[in-house]
Design a protein around this motif. Structure first.
Motif, PDB file in Angstrom:
ATOM      1  N   ASP A  56      38.095 -20.907  21.856  1.00  0.00           N
ATOM      2  CA  ASP A  56      38.118 -19.582  21.396  1.00  0.00           C
ATOM      3  C   ASP A  56      36.501 -19.220  21.114  1.00  0.00           C
ATOM      4  O   ASP A  56      35.803 -19.892  20.642  1.00  0.00           O
ATOM      5  N   ALA A  57      36.409 -18.016  21.521  1.00  0.00           N
ATOM      6  CA  ALA A  57      34.877 -17.513  21.122  1.00  0.00           C
ATOM      7  C   ALA A  57      34.762 -16.089  20.737  1.00  0.00           C
ATOM      8  O   ALA A  57      35.908 -15.300  21.221  1.00  0.00           O
ATOM      9  N   THR A  58      33.858 -15.781  19.959  1.00  0.00           N
ATOM     10  CA  THR A  58      33.600 -14.502  19.493  1.00  0.00           C
ATOM     11  C   THR A  58      32.143 -14.263  19.659  1.00  0.00           C
ATOM     12  O   THR A  58      31.428 -15.022  19.369  1.00  0.00           O
ATOM     13  N   ALA A  59      31.844 -13.137  20.279  1.00  0.00           N
ATOM     14  CA  ALA A  59      30.398 -12.837  20.818  1.00  0.00           C
ATOM     15  C   ALA A  59      29.849 -11.458  20.238  1.00  0.00           C
ATOM     16  O   ALA A  59      30.645 -10.450  20.219  1.00  0.00           O
ATOM     17  N   PHE A  60      28.682 -11.308  19.589  1.00  0.00           N
ATOM     18  CA  PHE A  60      28.050 -10.277  19.018  1.00  0.00           C
ATOM     19  C   PHE A  60      27.007 -10.275  19.820  1.00  0.00           C
ATOM     20  O   PHE A  60      26.020 -10.978  19.985  1.00  0.00           O
ATOM     21  N   TYR A  69      21.718 -12.555  20.912  1.00  0.00           N
ATOM     22  CA  TYR A  69      23.357 -12.856  20.857  1.00  0.00           C
ATOM     23  C   TYR A  69      23.780 -13.916  19.749  1.00  0.00           C
ATOM     24  O   TYR A  69      22.814 -14.555  19.551  1.00  0.00           O
ATOM     25  N   ALA A  70      24.938 -13.602  19.205  1.00  0.00           N
ATOM     26  CA  ALA A  70      25.456 -14.573  18.422  1.00  0.00           C
ATOM     27  C   ALA A  70      26.886 -14.873  18.913  1.00  0.00           C
ATOM     28  O   ALA A  70      27.746 -14.174  18.835  1.00  0.00           O
ATOM     29  N   TRP A  71      27.192 -16.194  19.045  1.00  0.00           N
ATOM     30  CA  TRP A  71      28.468 -16.752  19.780  1.00  0.00           C
ATOM     31  C   TRP A  71      28.983 -17.606  18.722  1.00  0.00           C
ATOM     32  O   TRP A  71      28.274 -18.519  18.271  1.00  0.00           O
ATOM     33  N   ILE A 127      21.266 -22.843  15.633  1.00  0.00           N
ATOM     34  CA  ILE A 127      22.499 -23.592  15.907  1.00  0.00           C
ATOM     35  C   ILE A 127      23.256 -24.239  14.703  1.00  0.00           C
ATOM     36  O   ILE A 127      22.481 -24.947  14.228  1.00  0.00           O
ATOM     37  N   TYR A 128      24.527 -23.796  14.589  1.00  0.00           N
ATOM     38  CA  TYR A 128      25.113 -24.325  13.331  1.00  0.00           C
ATOM     39  C   TYR A 128      26.688 -25.068  13.588  1.00  0.00           C
ATOM     40  O   TYR A 128      27.042 -24.339  14.545  1.00  0.00           O
ATOM     41  N   VAL A 137      30.998 -23.853  16.671  1.00  0.00           N
ATOM     42  CA  VAL A 137      29.640 -24.025  16.364  1.00  0.00           C
ATOM     43  C   VAL A 137      29.101 -22.439  16.510  1.00  0.00           C
ATOM     44  O   VAL A 137      29.744 -21.615  17.206  1.00  0.00           O
ATOM     45  N   ILE A 138      28.137 -21.942  15.995  1.00  0.00           N
ATOM     46  CA  ILE A 138      27.501 -20.732  15.962  1.00  0.00           C
ATOM     47  C   ILE A 138      26.096 -20.933  16.762  1.00  0.00           C
ATOM     48  O   ILE A 138      25.268 -21.729  16.019  1.00  0.00           O
TER      49      ILE A 138
END
Length: 138
Positions: free
Chosen positions: A118-122, A105-107, A76-77, A85-86
């Motif tokens: 705002d969120a981006t998910a991989f 997952y990486a959010w 967690i970054y 936050v990642i």
């Protein structure tokens, strides 16, 4: 003041323990993008849209006694301005057919006033699409 990183850490702990939902930290006007070619890839323009079209159908594919949960928060970054936050995590659950679903997952979560806006998910789209072939319960 609670940092965005602390909010995410607590939300993941509660979600993992089954005492909270990750959606508790979503702002109603949140934008969520799922990157890639999975069956849920695209951009959702509100928390309700994301929950209705992606999260609830996802959760409906799991046994109520062994739902999907984060099993390891790998990293967690938080960026320097504490707005993003990642979270990189492993999750698993038992499907309604008795198979196990596992994925990493990486959010990337951007915050405003303590909520995700705002969120981006991989994630692994192949594993996800296999899960989506399982009919949801009920």
């Amino acid at each position: 003041m609670t940092s965005s990183r602390d909010i995410v850490t607590r939300a993941f702990a509660d979600w993992s323990a089954g005492t909270g939902e990750i959606s508790d930290i979503f702002a109603p006007d949140m934008r969520w993008e799922v990157v890639g070619h999975s069956v849920v890839a695209g951009t959702y323009q509100s928390a309700d849209e994301f929950l209705t079209q992606a999260m609830r159908p996802f959760n409906a594919r799991f046994d109520a006694n062994a739902p999907y949960r984060p099993v390891a928060l790998r990293a967690i970054y938080e960026d320097a301005d504490a707005n993003t936050v990642i979270a990189v995590f492993d999750g698993a659950g038992v499907t309604v057919t008795g198979s196990t679903y596992e994925n990493t997952y990486a959010w990337f979560l951007t915050f405003r006033d303590g909520k995700v806006v705002d969120a981006t998910a991989f994630f692994d789209s192949l594993a996800f699409n296999e899960l989506w072939k399982i009919p949801p319960a009920g």
